[in-house]
Motif scaffolding. Structure first.
Motif, PDB file in Angstrom:
ATOM      1  N   ALA A  72       0.841  -1.207   0.000  1.00  0.00           N
ATOM      2  CA  ALA A  72       0.000   0.000   0.000  1.00  0.00           C
ATOM      3  C   ALA A  72       0.872   1.251   0.000  1.00  0.00           C
ATOM      4  O   ALA A  72       0.593   2.225  -0.716  1.00  0.00           O
ATOM      5  CB  ALA A  72      -0.922  -0.005   1.214  1.00  0.00           C
ATOM      6  N   LYS A  73       1.918   1.236   0.792  1.00  0.00           N
ATOM      7  CA  LYS A  73       2.829   2.391   0.886  1.00  0.00           C
ATOM      8  C   LYS A  73       3.513   2.635  -0.462  1.00  0.00           C
ATOM      9  O   LYS A  73       3.658   3.789  -0.897  1.00  0.00           O
ATOM     10  CB  LYS A  73       3.870   2.138   1.979  1.00  0.00           C
ATOM     11  N   SER A  74       3.932   1.562  -1.136  1.00  0.00           N
ATOM     12  CA  SER A  74       4.588   1.711  -2.429  1.00  0.00           C
ATOM     13  C   SER A  74       3.639   2.300  -3.466  1.00  0.00           C
ATOM     14  O   SER A  74       4.020   3.199  -4.235  1.00  0.00           O
ATOM     15  CB  SER A  74       5.103   0.348  -2.919  1.00  0.00           C
ATOM     16  N   ILE A  75       2.414   1.827  -3.493  1.00  0.00           N
ATOM     17  CA  ILE A  75       1.423   2.349  -4.435  1.00  0.00           C
ATOM     18  C   ILE A  75       1.167   3.832  -4.161  1.00  0.00           C
ATOM     19  O   ILE A  75       1.119   4.661  -5.075  1.00  0.00           O
ATOM     20  CB  ILE A  75       0.101   1.565  -4.335  1.00  0.00           C
ATOM     21  N   ALA A  76       1.000   4.168  -2.883  1.00  0.00           N
ATOM     22  CA  ALA A  76       0.679   5.545  -2.506  1.00  0.00           C
ATOM     23  C   ALA A  76       1.805   6.510  -2.847  1.00  0.00           C
ATOM     24  O   ALA A  76       1.567   7.641  -3.279  1.00  0.00           O
ATOM     25  CB  ALA A  76       0.370   5.616  -1.019  1.00  0.00           C
ATOM     26  N   GLU A  77       3.039   6.059  -2.672  1.00  0.00           N
ATOM     27  CA  GLU A  77       4.189   6.958  -2.877  1.00  0.00           C
ATOM     28  C   GLU A  77       4.663   7.023  -4.323  1.00  0.00           C
ATOM     29  O   GLU A  77       5.160   8.056  -4.772  1.00  0.00           O
ATOM     30  CB  GLU A  77       5.353   6.519  -1.992  1.00  0.00           C
ATOM     31  N   HIS A  78       4.501   5.929  -5.077  1.00  0.00           N
ATOM     32  CA  HIS A  78       5.113   5.863  -6.399  1.00  0.00           C
ATOM     33  C   HIS A  78       4.128   5.833  -7.570  1.00  0.00           C
ATOM     34  O   HIS A  78       4.520   6.125  -8.703  1.00  0.00           O
ATOM     35  CB  HIS A  78       6.033   4.642  -6.487  1.00  0.00           C
ATOM     36  N   ALA A 103       5.652  -6.179  13.724  1.00  0.00           N
ATOM     37  CA  ALA A 103       6.434  -5.241  14.553  1.00  0.00           C
ATOM     38  C   ALA A 103       6.551  -3.834  13.966  1.00  0.00           C
ATOM     39  O   ALA A 103       5.604  -3.299  13.413  1.00  0.00           O
ATOM     40  CB  ALA A 103       7.813  -5.840  14.814  1.00  0.00           C
ATOM     41  N   ASP A 104       7.751  -3.272  14.105  1.00  0.00           N
ATOM     42  CA  ASP A 104       7.953  -1.856  13.784  1.00  0.00           C
ATOM     43  C   ASP A 104       7.726  -1.520  12.311  1.00  0.00           C
ATOM     44  O   ASP A 104       7.324  -0.401  11.985  1.00  0.00           O
ATOM     45  CB  ASP A 104       9.367  -1.424  14.186  1.00  0.00           C
ATOM     46  N   GLU A 105       8.015  -2.474  11.412  1.00  0.00           N
ATOM     47  CA  GLU A 105       7.857  -2.161   9.996  1.00  0.00           C
ATOM     48  C   GLU A 105       6.397  -1.867   9.671  1.00  0.00           C
ATOM     49  O   GLU A 105       6.093  -0.969   8.880  1.00  0.00           O
ATOM     50  CB  GLU A 105       8.376  -3.300   9.115  1.00  0.00           C
ATOM     51  N   ALA A 106       5.480  -2.610  10.278  1.00  0.00           N
ATOM     52  CA  ALA A 106       4.057  -2.363  10.047  1.00  0.00           C
ATOM     53  C   ALA A 106       3.633  -1.031  10.655  1.00  0.00           C
ATOM     54  O   ALA A 106       2.892  -0.256  10.039  1.00  0.00           O
ATOM     55  CB  ALA A 106       3.218  -3.499  10.630  1.00  0.00           C
ATOM     56  N   LYS A 107       4.106  -0.731  11.864  1.00  0.00           N
ATOM     57  CA  LYS A 107       3.773   0.539  12.515  1.00  0.00           C
ATOM     58  C   LYS A 107       4.238   1.718  11.668  1.00  0.00           C
ATOM     59  O   LYS A 107       3.510   2.703  11.480  1.00  0.00           O
ATOM     60  CB  LYS A 107       4.435   0.611  13.896  1.00  0.00           C
ATOM     61  N   SER A 108       5.446   1.615  11.148  1.00  0.00           N
ATOM     62  CA  SER A 108       6.015   2.693  10.345  1.00  0.00           C
ATOM     63  C   SER A 108       5.228   2.885   9.051  1.00  0.00           C
ATOM     64  O   SER A 108       4.916   4.020   8.658  1.00  0.00           O
ATOM     65  CB  SER A 108       7.476   2.387  10.021  1.00  0.00           C
ATOM     66  N   ASN A 109       4.889   1.784   8.387  1.00  0.00           N
ATOM     67  CA  ASN A 109       4.146   1.869   7.127  1.00  0.00           C
ATOM     68  C   ASN A 109       2.754   2.449   7.332  1.00  0.00           C
ATOM     69  O   ASN A 109       2.299   3.283   6.542  1.00  0.00           O
ATOM     70  CB  ASN A 109       4.047   0.487   6.479  1.00  0.00           C
ATOM     71  N   VAL A 110       2.081   2.012   8.372  1.00  0.00           N
ATOM     72  CA  VAL A 110       0.734   2.505   8.662  1.00  0.00           C
ATOM     73  C   VAL A 110       0.779   4.001   8.970  1.00  0.00           C
ATOM     74  O   VAL A 110      -0.069   4.775   8.502  1.00  0.00           O
ATOM     75  CB  VAL A 110       0.098   1.723   9.827  1.00  0.00           C
ATOM     76  N   ALA A 111       1.769   4.411   9.751  1.00  0.00           N
ATOM     77  CA  ALA A 111       1.900   5.833  10.095  1.00  0.00           C
ATOM     78  C   ALA A 111       2.121   6.684   8.845  1.00  0.00           C
ATOM     79  O   ALA A 111       1.514   7.755   8.682  1.00  0.00           O
ATOM     80  CB  ALA A 111       3.054   6.027  11.068  1.00  0.00           C
ATOM     81  N   THR A 112       2.970   6.192   7.934  1.00  0.00           N
ATOM     82  CA  THR A 112       3.233   6.916   6.686  1.00  0.00           C
ATOM     83  C   THR A 112       1.975   7.027   5.842  1.00  0.00           C
ATOM     84  O   THR A 112       1.673   8.092   5.277  1.00  0.00           O
ATOM     85  CB  THR A 112       4.350   6.224   5.877  1.00  0.00           C
ATOM     86  N   LEU A 113       1.245   5.920   5.741  1.00  0.00           N
ATOM     87  CA  LEU A 113       0.016   5.913   4.942  1.00  0.00           C
ATOM     88  C   LEU A 113      -0.995   6.932   5.472  1.00  0.00           C
ATOM     89  O   LEU A 113      -1.620   7.676   4.699  1.00  0.00           O
ATOM     90  CB  LEU A 113      -0.607   4.515   4.945  1.00  0.00           C
ATOM     91  N   LYS A 114      -1.129   6.974   6.769  1.00  0.00           N
ATOM     92  CA  LYS A 114      -2.075   7.925   7.354  1.00  0.00           C
ATOM     93  C   LYS A 114      -1.650   9.366   7.106  1.00  0.00           C
ATOM     94  O   LYS A 114      -2.479  10.241   6.845  1.00  0.00           O
ATOM     95  CB  LYS A 114      -2.231   7.647   8.852  1.00  0.00           C
ATOM     96  N   GLU A 115      -0.353   9.618   7.162  1.00  0.00           N
ATOM     97  CA  GLU A 115       0.165  10.956   6.874  1.00  0.00           C
ATOM     98  C   GLU A 115      -0.126  11.364   5.431  1.00  0.00           C
ATOM     99  O   GLU A 115      -0.374  12.535   5.137  1.00  0.00           O
ATOM    100  CB  GLU A 115       1.674  11.011   7.133  1.00  0.00           C
ATOM    101  N   LEU A 116      -0.094  10.383   4.529  1.00  0.00           N
ATOM    102  CA  LEU A 116      -0.347  10.652   3.113  1.00  0.00           C
ATOM    103  C   LEU A 116      -1.836  10.837   2.815  1.00  0.00           C
ATOM    104  O   LEU A 116      -2.199  11.281   1.723  1.00  0.00           O
ATOM    105  CB  LEU A 116       0.197   9.505   2.252  1.00  0.00           C
ATOM    106  N   GLY A 117      -2.677  10.465   3.771  1.00  0.00           N
ATOM    107  CA  GLY A 117      -4.116  10.595   3.548  1.00  0.00           C
ATOM    108  C   GLY A 117      -4.798   9.314   3.135  1.00  0.00           C
ATOM    109  O   GLY A 117      -5.992   9.314   2.786  1.00  0.00           O
ATOM    110  N   VAL A 118      -4.057   8.196   3.165  1.00  0.00           N
ATOM    111  CA  VAL A 118      -4.638   6.893   2.848  1.00  0.00           C
ATOM    112  C   VAL A 118      -5.488   6.418   4.026  1.00  0.00           C
ATOM    113  O   VAL A 118      -5.080   6.543   5.184  1.00  0.00           O
ATOM    114  CB  VAL A 118      -3.533   5.855   2.549  1.00  0.00           C
TER     115      VAL A 118
END
Length: 319
Positions: A72-78, A103-118
């Motif tokens: 999801a993060k890759s689609i949103a960013e690229h 763990a942390d990788e999921a937390k980081s990805n979810v946080a980024t997605l929310k910041e992007l508006g996903v």
């Protein structure tokens, strides 16, 4: 016709034919060079197939069964950087369970997605999509389910296959009502699975056909065209045990199946048929015009007739 004039006409015809042949050959060479350049560009993009996912500014995308949300993060960013708010990314796990698994990788990805508006949603069952108000209030052009798996831990292969076929059948039935209406742009379900055994025995083509769907196309799924994507199994990721860098799916030659409504496929075939008929008529019309033009060039009698008329006019003026 005098022999000299006939010979001149034949020579002119030969010259024109040679010029036309030269023009065709030049066009053929240019087309060949263009195809080579296009292939090289694709190979530069990706050495195996060069195919990148196609998203537009009007796409509304629903992602089902996300693992660590890196896809999801890759689609949103690229690929949807101009409209990430049109993405809804979901997973089957609760938020707490998700972070325990990844763990942390999921937390980081979810946080980024929310910041992007996903929009990120947890505890979403891909076989019961219509029961969720946040999902059914929208219609989607693409519903994507990567590497679906029942995750039931069934050891018997036949039972395992049937469990996953049931999962796909229920996903199709659940997703179709959420696709955008007929007459709009692309309305597709993308399902990516491994093509090695036992996944190839799921027989997704037959599943689609028997449930009123159709396979529009297929293409290889190469994770490296999704920057930052890391495949994760349903059971989670364990450092030193689970395979990293997408090694597990790369060796399994995954493929994406683009599934559409059968009626949409039939409509597209009809459009292609009508397009082919139109192109054929256009070519026939161009050939006819070319024939008339050549006939005019090789008809000196008509030209001499015009000259005679001009001379008559000159005589009248002199009187």
């Amino acid at each position: 016709m005098p022999p000299k004039k006939k010979k001149l006409k034949t020579s002119l015809k030969n010259v024109l034919n040679l010029a036309e042949a030269h023009k065709r050959e030049k066009y053929k060479q240019q087309s060949h060079q263009a195809r080579i350049a296009q292939t090289k560009q694709k190979q530069k993009t990706h050495p195996k197939h060069g195919r990148k996912p196609k998203f537009t500014s009007t796409d509304r995308v629903l992602l089902i069964g996300e693992g660590n949300f890196s896809f999801a993060k890759s689609i949103a960013e690229h690929y949807m950087a101009s409209n990430p708010g049109n993405i809804i990314a979901t997973c089957y796990d609760s938020e707490q369970m998700l972070y325990e698994k990844y763990a942390d990788e999921a937390k980081s990805n979810v946080a980024t997605l929310k910041e992007l508006g996903v929009t990120v949603l947890f505890e979403i069952d891909g076989t019961k999509l219509r029961k969720y108000k946040d999902l059914r209030k929208n219609r989607y052009t693409k519903i994507i389910f990567n590497f679906p798996h029942a995750g039931a831990g069934i050891k018997d292969q036949d039972h395992n296959i049937r469990a996953n076929q049931k999962l796909l059948n229920e996903f199709f039935a659940s997703a179709v009502p959420l696709l955008s209406k007929e007459g709009e742009t692309s309305r597709e379900m993308h399902v990516t699975i491994k093509t090695c055994k036992p996944y190839d025995l799921w027989d997704i083509r037959t599943l689609a056909k028997t449930t009123g769907k159709a396979i529009k196309t297929t293409f290889p799924f190469h994770p490296d065209i999704y920057p930052g994507y890391e495949h994760r199994r349903t059971l989670g990721f364990k450092e030193g045990v689970s395979k990293g860098e997408n090694a597990e799916i790369i060796k399994a030659d995954p493929k994406t199946f683009v599934v559409v409504r059968k009626s949409a496929m039939e409509a597209e075939k009809e459009r292609s048929k009508q397009g082919a008929i139109k192109r054929k008529k256009d070519l026939q019309r161009q050939a006819l015009l070319g024939k008339k033009k050549r006939k005019h060039l090789f008809n000196p009698k008509a030209e001499s007739s015009d000259d005679d008329d001009d001379n008559d006019d000159d005589d009248d003026d002199e009187e």
